[in-house]
Design a protein around this motif. Structure first.
Motif, short mmCIF file in Angstrom:
data_model
loop_
_atom_site.label_atom_id
_atom_site.label_comp_id
_atom_site.label_asym_id
_atom_site.label_seq_id
_atom_site.Cartn_x
_atom_site.Cartn_y
_atom_site.Cartn_z
N LEU A 51 0.83 -1.20 0.00
CA LEU A 51 0.00 0.00 0.00
C LEU A 51 0.87 1.26 0.00
O LEU A 51 0.56 2.23 -0.71
CB LEU A 51 -0.93 0.00 1.22
N ASP A 52 1.95 1.25 0.78
CA ASP A 52 2.87 2.39 0.80
C ASP A 52 3.44 2.65 -0.59
O ASP A 52 3.47 3.80 -1.06
CB ASP A 52 4.02 2.12 1.78
N LEU A 53 3.88 1.59 -1.25
CA LEU A 53 4.44 1.74 -2.60
C LEU A 53 3.37 2.17 -3.60
O LEU A 53 3.63 2.98 -4.50
CB LEU A 53 5.09 0.43 -3.04
N CYS A 54 2.18 1.62 -3.45
CA CYS A 54 1.08 1.97 -4.36
C CYS A 54 0.78 3.46 -4.29
O CYS A 54 0.63 4.12 -5.32
CB CYS A 54 -0.15 1.14 -3.99
N ARG A 55 0.69 4.00 -3.08
CA ARG A 55 0.38 5.42 -2.92
C ARG A 55 1.53 6.30 -3.42
O ARG A 55 1.29 7.35 -4.04
CB ARG A 55 0.06 5.72 -1.46
N PHE A 56 2.74 5.88 -3.16
CA PHE A 56 3.89 6.68 -3.62
C PHE A 56 3.94 6.74 -5.14
O PHE A 56 4.04 7.83 -5.73
CB PHE A 56 5.19 6.09 -3.07
N TRP A 57 3.87 5.60 -5.79
CA TRP A 57 3.98 5.60 -7.25
C TRP A 57 2.74 6.17 -7.92
O TRP A 57 2.80 6.62 -9.06
CB TRP A 57 4.28 4.19 -7.76
N LEU A 431 10.52 14.29 -6.14
CA LEU A 431 9.59 13.33 -5.55
C LEU A 431 10.23 11.96 -5.45
O LEU A 431 10.11 11.26 -4.42
CB LEU A 431 8.32 13.28 -6.40
N LEU A 432 10.95 11.56 -6.50
CA LEU A 432 11.65 10.27 -6.47
C LEU A 432 12.77 10.28 -5.43
O LEU A 432 13.02 9.27 -4.76
CB LEU A 432 12.23 9.96 -7.85
N ARG A 433 13.43 11.41 -5.28
CA ARG A 433 14.51 11.51 -4.30
C ARG A 433 13.97 11.38 -2.88
O ARG A 433 14.63 10.79 -2.01
CB ARG A 433 15.23 12.85 -4.47
N LYS A 434 12.78 11.90 -2.64
CA LYS A 434 12.18 11.78 -1.31
C LYS A 434 11.81 10.34 -1.01
O LYS A 434 11.99 9.86 0.11
CB LYS A 434 10.94 12.67 -1.23
N GLY A 435 11.29 9.63 -2.01
CA GLY A 435 11.00 8.21 -1.84
C GLY A 435 9.71 7.94 -1.10
O GLY A 435 9.06 8.86 -0.58
N GLY A 458 -9.25 16.36 -5.07
CA GLY A 458 -8.61 17.32 -5.97
C GLY A 458 -9.35 17.42 -7.28
O GLY A 458 -10.14 16.57 -7.66
N ARG A 459 -9.05 18.48 -8.00
CA ARG A 459 -9.70 18.71 -9.29
C ARG A 459 -8.79 18.42 -10.47
O ARG A 459 -9.21 18.45 -11.60
CB ARG A 459 -10.19 20.16 -9.37
N ARG A 460 -7.51 18.20 -10.23
CA ARG A 460 -6.55 17.99 -11.31
C ARG A 460 -5.72 16.76 -11.02
O ARG A 460 -5.45 16.45 -9.85
CB ARG A 460 -5.62 19.21 -11.44
N PRO A 461 -5.26 16.04 -12.06
CA PRO A 461 -4.40 14.88 -11.82
C PRO A 461 -3.17 15.22 -11.00
O PRO A 461 -2.76 14.46 -10.13
CB PRO A 461 -4.01 14.44 -13.24
N LEU A 462 -2.55 16.40 -11.25
CA LEU A 462 -1.35 16.76 -10.52
C LEU A 462 -1.61 16.96 -9.03
O LEU A 462 -0.69 16.95 -8.23
CB LEU A 462 -0.73 18.03 -11.11
N SER A 463 -2.89 17.14 -8.66
CA SER A 463 -3.20 17.26 -7.24
C SER A 463 -2.92 15.97 -6.50
O SER A 463 -2.83 15.96 -5.28
CB SER A 463 -4.68 17.65 -7.06
N GLY A 464 -2.80 14.87 -7.24
CA GLY A 464 -2.50 13.60 -6.61
C GLY A 464 -1.10 13.55 -6.05
O GLY A 464 -0.80 12.74 -5.18
N ALA A 465 -0.21 14.42 -6.54
CA ALA A 465 1.15 14.49 -6.00
C ALA A 465 1.13 15.46 -4.83
O ALA A 465 1.45 16.64 -4.98
CB ALA A 465 2.14 14.94 -7.08
N ASP A 466 0.71 14.94 -3.67
CA ASP A 466 0.41 15.82 -2.56
C ASP A 466 1.53 15.93 -1.54
O ASP A 466 1.35 16.52 -0.49
CB ASP A 466 -0.87 15.35 -1.86
#
Length: 480
Positions: A51-57, A431-435, A458-466
């Motif tokens: 689940l952790d990996l799923c949410r990150f990716w 984002l990848l560097r943070k892991g 959120g209203r935009r796909p990029l909002s998923g990168a929270d």
């Protein structure tokens, strides 16, 4: 020094925009399937690490998907502005194929993307998993229609020409044209390889920084397992694709091999050389006798037509495709070697401890995208001087616009793309560097914040990168 024509500038503009674009769909295709696998494993095993990996990716996917949509819109406008003669000639076939992509794939992705990114606490677990699978299926369907359209331009079938325009006569033959199955499989495997190398490189970087938690080890192991299987499979598909190309586009193969003469009794393979289009020879060639026949015809004495058997105006630029093909193949061989090395280290119990191998994974992380771009350069530059192979030349496909008009728009594209997508790529790398963050290792206060973000609509796909990507050294040291 020759001055670039409007057609040359229009080609450069399309090549520039499509090169930016193709990276993001490839990432989206591979990541969507990877995320679906991770979520399925979480539902089956109940292990928090999946689940952790799923949410990150999923956050990484959101960034890539958003940039892919924006960069894709720009290309479609160029068919009308720079290539209107092509649209007039072949629009009755390419138009419906691209429309099918929107109707069957983009709507599917857009419909379920919001649930995938923001519906964790709003739908059931199975409902959320179904949405994730639908997004993954949507990316594959999108690839299906785009590759069908492009493959038809490479190997056109199922048409008639009426009043100077292409008219469809057999849609099954159009969609499943001779090169389509090979190019579809080749592109799909390329997307999965891009993702595998990116995941492995990201995990390898965190291993080098001292992280040894389950999320990093699991992603490292899964990515390298996929690489071990996919890289040799890609070589097999590439071999079949080459044989198909020899049959339907022999001039492209001759240009790729830097082959000028039709050799009787077996064709040599040029491992190295510098093709010279004016002198009609490959200078400094390092050749292996009969190897070209063995690879391309699977026989010792198979005959391959040389470029001199084609009219000069029908020859692709051999110098370009000769080296773009070898970059792609060379990186493919390195991928196979990396996969085999991972197998040996895994069996020796040193997969997570061999720092030289982790450095190799970090260095190879962009290799999938470089090979992807090199492959597209090979297939598109090798099709020249045709837009629709054998039917419509590139010079005939361009719009009646001036060199200045195309030049100004190209300059604007370069500036805007590097600003917008450069910022997006920078954010993605941070984002990848943070892991991935581990929920079970997160303080209670931060855990509540994560939960609040998961319920955010959120209203935009990029909002998923929270996630915040700028962390202090003390925060990063907590991962060591």
């Amino acid at each position: 020094m020759s001055v670039l024509s409007a057609v040359d500038l229009a080609r450069i503009q399309f090549a520039f925009t499509v090169s930016f674009h193709i990276v993001f769909p490839a990432l989206s295709i591979g990541l969507a399937s990877f995320i679906a696998v991770l979520e399925g494993l979480w539902l089956k095993t109940g292990r928090q690490v999946y689940l952790d990996l799923c949410r990150f990716w999923s956050r990484v996917f959101a960034v890539g998907f958003g940039m892919g949509v924006v960069s894709g819109v720009v290309m479609s406008y160029q068919f009308g502005t720079n290539w209107s003669a092509f649209s007039n000639f072949a629009g009755s076939i390419t138009g419906p194929l691209l429309a099918y992509e929107v109707l069957t794939a983009f709507f599917l992705e857009a419909g379920f993307l919001g649930i995938m990114l923001f519906g964790w606490d709003k739908v059931s677990r199975r409902g959320h998993f179904a949405a994730t699978v639908m997004v993954a299926v949507g990316t594959l369907i999108s690839m299906f229609w785009i590759l069908s359209s492009n493959s038809w331009m490479q190997t056109p079938t199922g048409y008639a020409i009426v009043d100077g325009r292409v008219v469809p006569t057999d849609w099954f033959a159009i969609v499943f044209n001779p090169s389509f199955p090979y190019r579809l499989a080749h592109m799909a495997l390329s997307a999965f390889l891009c993702t595998s190398l990116l995941v492995a490189g990201t995990a390898g970087w965190h291993l080098l920084q001292g992280r040894r938690d389950a999320a990093i080890k699991t992603s490292f192991s899964m990515a390298l397992g996929m690489l071990l299987v996919l890289a040799p499979l890609q070589a097999m598909v590439g071999d079949a694709h080459g044989i198909n190309t020899l049959k339907h586009q022999p001039a492209k193969i001759a240009a790729i091999e830097g082959l000028w003469e039709t050799e009787q009794g077996g064709t040599a393979l040029n491992l190295f050389g510098i093709p010279d289009m004016q002198a009609e020879e490959t200078k400094y060639a390092v050749s292996v006798p009969h190897l070209g026949s063995l690879i391309l015809t699977h026989s010792w004495d198979g005959e391959i037509r040389g470029l001199k058997s084609f009219a000069p105006e029908d020859r692709p630029n051999s110098l370009v495709v000769f080296w773009s093909f070898r970059i792609m193949v060379g990186l493919g061989l390195l991928m196979i070697a990396l996969g085999l090395a991972s197998l040996l280290l895994r069996r020796g119990g040193r997969l997570y401890e061999a720092r030289w191998f982790q450095r190799a994974c970090v260095l190879m992380s962009p290799a999938g995208f470089v090979a992807l771009l090199a492959g597209w350069v090979t297939t598109e530059a090798g099709r020249q001087p045709w837009v629709v192979y054998g039917l419509l030349r590139t010079a005939q496909a361009a719009s009646p616009i001036s060199r200045q008009q195309v030049g100004v728009s190209l300059l604007i594209f370069v500036v805007v793309y590097f600003l917008v997508f450069g910022t997006g790529v920078y954010y993605l790398l941070k984002l990848l560097r943070k892991g991935p963050s581990l929920v079970e290792h997160t303080p209670a206060g931060e855990r509540e914040a994560i939960g609040a973000m998961a319920t955010y609509s959120g209203r935009r796909p990029l909002s998923g990168a929270d996630e915040a990507i700028d962390s202090t050294p003390s925060e990063e040291s907590g991962h060591a």
